[in-house]
Design an enzyme around this catalytic site. Structure first.
Site, short mmCIF file in Angstrom:
data_model
loop_
_atom_site.label_atom_id
_atom_site.label_comp_id
_atom_site.label_asym_id
_atom_site.label_seq_id
_atom_site.Cartn_x
_atom_site.Cartn_y
_atom_site.Cartn_z
N ASP A 1 0.83 -1.14 -0.03
CA ASP A 1 -0.04 -0.06 0.06
C ASP A 1 0.73 1.27 -0.16
O ASP A 1 0.40 2.18 0.53
CB ASP A 1 -0.87 -0.01 1.24
CG ASP A 1 -1.89 -1.13 1.22
OD1 ASP A 1 -2.19 -1.61 -0.11
OD2 ASP A 1 -2.10 -1.70 2.33
N LYS B 1 1.62 2.18 -5.08
CA LYS B 1 2.39 1.49 -6.30
C LYS B 1 1.33 1.91 -7.54
O LYS B 1 1.74 1.86 -8.76
CB LYS B 1 2.46 -0.02 -6.28
CG LYS B 1 3.52 -0.41 -5.29
CD LYS B 1 3.43 -1.89 -4.76
CE LYS B 1 2.19 -2.30 -4.46
NZ LYS B 1 2.08 -2.09 -2.73
N GLY C 1 -4.77 -4.28 -3.87
CA GLY C 1 -5.47 -3.11 -4.07
C GLY C 1 -4.66 -1.87 -4.39
O GLY C 1 -4.23 -1.28 -3.74
N HIS C 2 -4.65 -1.73 -5.69
CA HIS C 2 -3.83 -0.51 -6.13
C HIS C 2 -4.88 0.76 -6.80
O HIS C 2 -5.59 0.41 -7.61
CB HIS C 2 -3.02 -1.20 -7.34
CG HIS C 2 -1.98 -1.92 -6.98
ND1 HIS C 2 -0.97 -2.63 -7.86
CD2 HIS C 2 -1.93 -2.44 -5.68
CE1 HIS C 2 -0.44 -3.43 -7.21
NE2 HIS C 2 -0.76 -3.51 -6.05
N GLN D 1 1.90 -6.10 -3.37
CA GLN D 1 2.23 -6.28 -1.80
C GLN D 1 3.49 -5.42 -1.81
O GLN D 1 3.85 -4.46 -2.48
CB GLN D 1 2.66 -7.67 -1.38
CG GLN D 1 1.23 -8.47 -1.21
CD GLN D 1 0.75 -8.85 -2.43
OE1 GLN D 1 1.35 -9.45 -3.27
NE2 GLN D 1 -0.69 -8.80 -2.50
P1 GDP Z 1 -0.70 0.38 -3.54
O1 GDP Z 1 -1.47 -0.98 -2.92
O2 GDP Z 1 0.66 0.60 -3.21
O3 GDP Z 1 -1.18 0.53 -4.82
O4 GDP Z 1 -1.52 1.37 -2.57
P2 GDP Z 1 -3.00 1.71 -2.16
O5 GDP Z 1 -3.88 2.06 -3.27
O6 GDP Z 1 -3.45 0.28 -1.44
O7 GDP Z 1 -3.07 2.78 -1.08
C1 GDP Z 1 -2.37 4.02 -1.27
C2 GDP Z 1 -3.37 5.08 -0.97
O8 GDP Z 1 -2.68 6.29 -0.96
C3 GDP Z 1 -4.64 5.32 -2.22
O9 GDP Z 1 -5.84 5.63 -1.42
C4 GDP Z 1 -3.83 6.54 -3.08
O10 GDP Z 1 -5.18 6.97 -3.48
C5 GDP Z 1 -3.22 7.04 -1.87
N1 GDP Z 1 -2.07 7.98 -2.16
C6 GDP Z 1 -1.23 7.77 -3.39
N2 GDP Z 1 -0.17 8.70 -3.20
C7 GDP Z 1 -0.62 9.55 -2.51
C8 GDP Z 1 -0.05 10.79 -1.92
O11 GDP Z 1 0.95 11.11 -2.45
N3 GDP Z 1 -0.73 11.55 -1.00
C9 GDP Z 1 -1.89 10.97 -0.59
N4 GDP Z 1 -2.68 11.83 0.29
N5 GDP Z 1 -2.46 9.98 -0.77
C10 GDP Z 1 -1.83 9.10 -1.84
P1 IMO Z 2 -1.06 -4.16 -2.19
O1 IMO Z 2 -0.45 -4.82 -3.62
C1 IMO Z 2 -0.85 -4.75 2.13
C2 IMO Z 2 -1.03 -8.88 3.81
C3 IMO Z 2 -2.28 -9.04 4.40
C4 IMO Z 2 -1.64 -10.12 5.55
C5 IMO Z 2 -0.71 -10.61 4.64
C6 IMO Z 2 -0.92 -12.01 3.94
O2 IMO Z 2 -2.38 -3.49 -2.14
O3 IMO Z 2 -0.03 -3.50 -1.67
P2 IMO Z 2 -2.70 -12.75 2.07
O4 IMO Z 2 -4.07 -12.69 1.64
O5 IMO Z 2 -1.78 -12.28 0.90
O6 IMO Z 2 -2.24 -14.27 2.16
O7 IMO Z 2 -2.06 -12.08 3.35
O8 IMO Z 2 -0.07 -9.65 3.47
N1 IMO Z 2 -1.45 -8.05 2.40
C7 IMO Z 2 -1.25 -6.76 1.93
N2 IMO Z 2 -0.84 -5.78 2.67
N3 IMO Z 2 -1.22 -4.40 0.85
C8 IMO Z 2 -1.16 -5.58 -0.01
O9 IMO Z 2 -1.29 -5.48 -1.26
C9 IMO Z 2 -1.58 -6.89 0.63
N4 IMO Z 2 -1.87 -8.19 0.17
C10 IMO Z 2 -1.63 -8.96 1.26
O10 IMO Z 2 -2.89 -8.07 5.17
O11 IMO Z 2 -0.97 -9.19 6.28
MG MG Z 3 -2.96 -1.60 -1.87
#
Ligand code: GDP
Ligand code: IMO
Ligand code: MG
Length: 428
Positions: free
Chosen positions: A13, A16, A40-41, A224
């Site tokens: 998270d 990415k 979840g991207h 991840q």
């Molecule tokens: P990922 O799994 O690495 O793609 O990241 P996620 O989408 O799960 O979580 C990142 C969250 O931060 C999302 O809600 C994005 O919209 C938000 N986000 C990304 N870059 C920024 C930033 O520079 N500032 C803020 N405030 N939010 C951001």
């Molecule tokens: P993105 O790509 C954050 C975590 C779960 C748990 C562990 C194992 O959005 O960064 P799993 O279901 O993969 O067997 O769970 O890994 N986990 C993540 N945490 N971002 C993710 O994906 C994750 N995908 C799995 O919360 O701790």
């Molecule tokens: Mg994510």
């Protein structure tokens, strides 16, 4: 003929989705290489938010090729749902989306076992996403998995499903006290999934190498993060795949010698979802403030993310094992308004200071972080587009990280939208 890997440098998270979306503009092909719909991207375009789980974040750019590589585990139901959702928003898949024939399939029993094994573990649970990821990779390694290519051979598909379900039903009944699964029903359902997915299925190992040889710019999108990697992360509190750079080769069929750059995506602080050690975790008002201002709730499960200060010991480990030369630093805006900001530069455990990331959970759980304290800034920075226009203390914060990690920045992100970015270096 460059190939860049964009991966998470922390516990997932990191942002990415946003970073891949931005750099897709400069690439031709985007490839996912591991994980599944546990990811979840988030991509935000002109205020509209899209959350991608299985499909590469490059899909948001009309003219780019998107590939799901062999290292990804695929729940066909979830994939079809995601394709349909995106199609309904006007996104075109024809001729530019490909799914590897070698991907392992998440079956109904994998999801069932994921949930029930977590329940059985009680307080020792991993806190998985419950998507069946671990059990699917376990079957892959145990050599009883079912692959995308099996969907197109009735005899093979039927035989594999029946063999697996027989075994699964024994375990389901005896260990979890569950009702038996019906192999015939699963066969019929998966056959239908195969019919839907057939137009997208390809021998992606050949396809990726051909695209590379044709001079296309390839970007690999990690899911991840490094510290959730099954080999290099905080085992057993990890996911079941290789989120680190090596996974980009095994998960796609592109040779390591063809990878030219690794970009680590890193938040300006740290978060983690699920159980496991987290040395800089803040279980106080500051942790709550980071969660609130950063909107730190899981994009897949909606769970509140655990929050803490930036951990440079962990980040340095990530830089070393991935060969990261560029960091895309996200969420710097979330730190605006703090008087002081801490960064962890060591772990103190039983009178010893560690500046390396230890494999022993005991140390990670029991250590006291050693912090450097930096001055904060009060200005809103979300509209800044040049490094020079950032408040001096924000620049100092960035410089401290850069110096400690010995990296360059590819971009600094200051908000959720594509536009809210300081572009520093081209990644190709
Ligand atoms: P990922 O799994 O690495 O793609 O990241 P996620 O989408 O799960 O979580 C990142 C969250 O931060 C999302 O809600 C994005 O919209 C938000 N986000 C990304 N870059 C920024 C930033 O520079 N500032 C803020 N405030 N939010 C951001
Ligand atoms: P993105 O790509 C954050 C975590 C779960 C748990 C562990 C194992 O959005 O960064 P799993 O279901 O993969 O067997 O769970 O890994 N986990 C993540 N945490 N971002 C993710 O994906 C994750 N995908 C799995 O919360 O701790
Ligand atoms: Mg994510």
């Amino acid at each position: 003929m460059p190939c860049s890997v964009v991966l998470g440098a922390q516990w997932g998270d990191e942002g990415k989705g946003k970073v891949v979306d931005i750099y897709t503009a400069e690439s031709d092909v985007v490839v996912r290489y591991q994980g599944g719909h546990n990811a979840g991207h988030t991509v935000v375009i002109k205020g509209e938010q899209y959350i991608l789980h299985l499909i590469p974040s490059g899909i948001m750019h009309e003219d780019k090729v998107n590939i799901i590589g062999n290292g990804v585990v695929v729940d066909p139901e979830a994939l079809i749902q995601e394709i349909e959702d995106l199609k309904s928003k006007g996104i075109n898949f024809e001729g530019r989306f490909f799914l590897s024939k070698r991907c392992h399939l998440i079956m109904p029993y994998h999801k069932l076992f994921d949930k029930h094994s977590e329940k059985k573990k009680g307080s020792k649970k991993i806190g998985t996403t419950g998507r069946g990821i671990g059990p699917t990779y376990a079957d892959k390694m145990a050599r009883v998995g079912i692959r995308v290519c099996d969907l197109f051979d009735d005899e093979v598909l039927r035989e594999k499903i029946f063999e697996n379900v027989e075994e699964v039903n024994r375990i389901a009944e005896k260990i979890y006290g569950l009702e038996k699964l019906n192999a015939n029903e699963i066969f019929d359902t998966y056959k239908k999934y195969g019919e839907y997915l057939k137009p997208y299925v390809a021998e992606t190992s050949y396809l990726i190498n051909k695209l590379y040889d044709d001079g296309k710019k390839i970007m690999m999108e990690g899911a991840q993060g490094t510290l959730l990697d099954v080999d290099h992360g905080t085992y057993p509190f990890v996911t079941s795949s290789n989120a680190t750079a090596g996974g980009a080769c095994t998960g796609t069929g592109l040779s390591p010698v063809k990878i030219s750059k690794v970009i680590g995506v890193m938040k300006a602080y740290t978060t983690r979802v699920g159980s496991g050690p987290f040395p800089t975790e803040l279980e106080d008002d500051m942790g709550e403030r980071l969660r609130r201002v950063g909107g730190e709730y899981g994009a897949t499960t909606g769970r509140p993310r655990r929050c803490g200060w930036l951990d440079l010991v962990a980040a340095k480990y990530s830089v070393i094992i991935n060969g990261i030369s560029y960091i895309a630093l996200t969420k710097l805006d979330v730190l605006s308004g703090l008087e002081k900001i801490k960064v962890c530069v060591g772990y103190k455990y039983e009178d010893k200071i560690y500046d390396t990331f230890p494999p022993e959970l005991k140390i990670l759980e029991g250590c006291e972080p050693v912090y450097e304290e930096l001055d904060g800034w009060s200005e809103d920075i979300t509209n800044v587009r040049n490094y020079e226009d950032l408040p001096v203390n924000a620049q100092k914060y960035l410089d401290f990280i850069k110096g400690y990690l010995g990296i360059k920045y590819s971009l600094v992100s200051l908000g959720t939208d594509r536009e809210q970015t300081i572009l520093i270096d081209n990644v190709f």
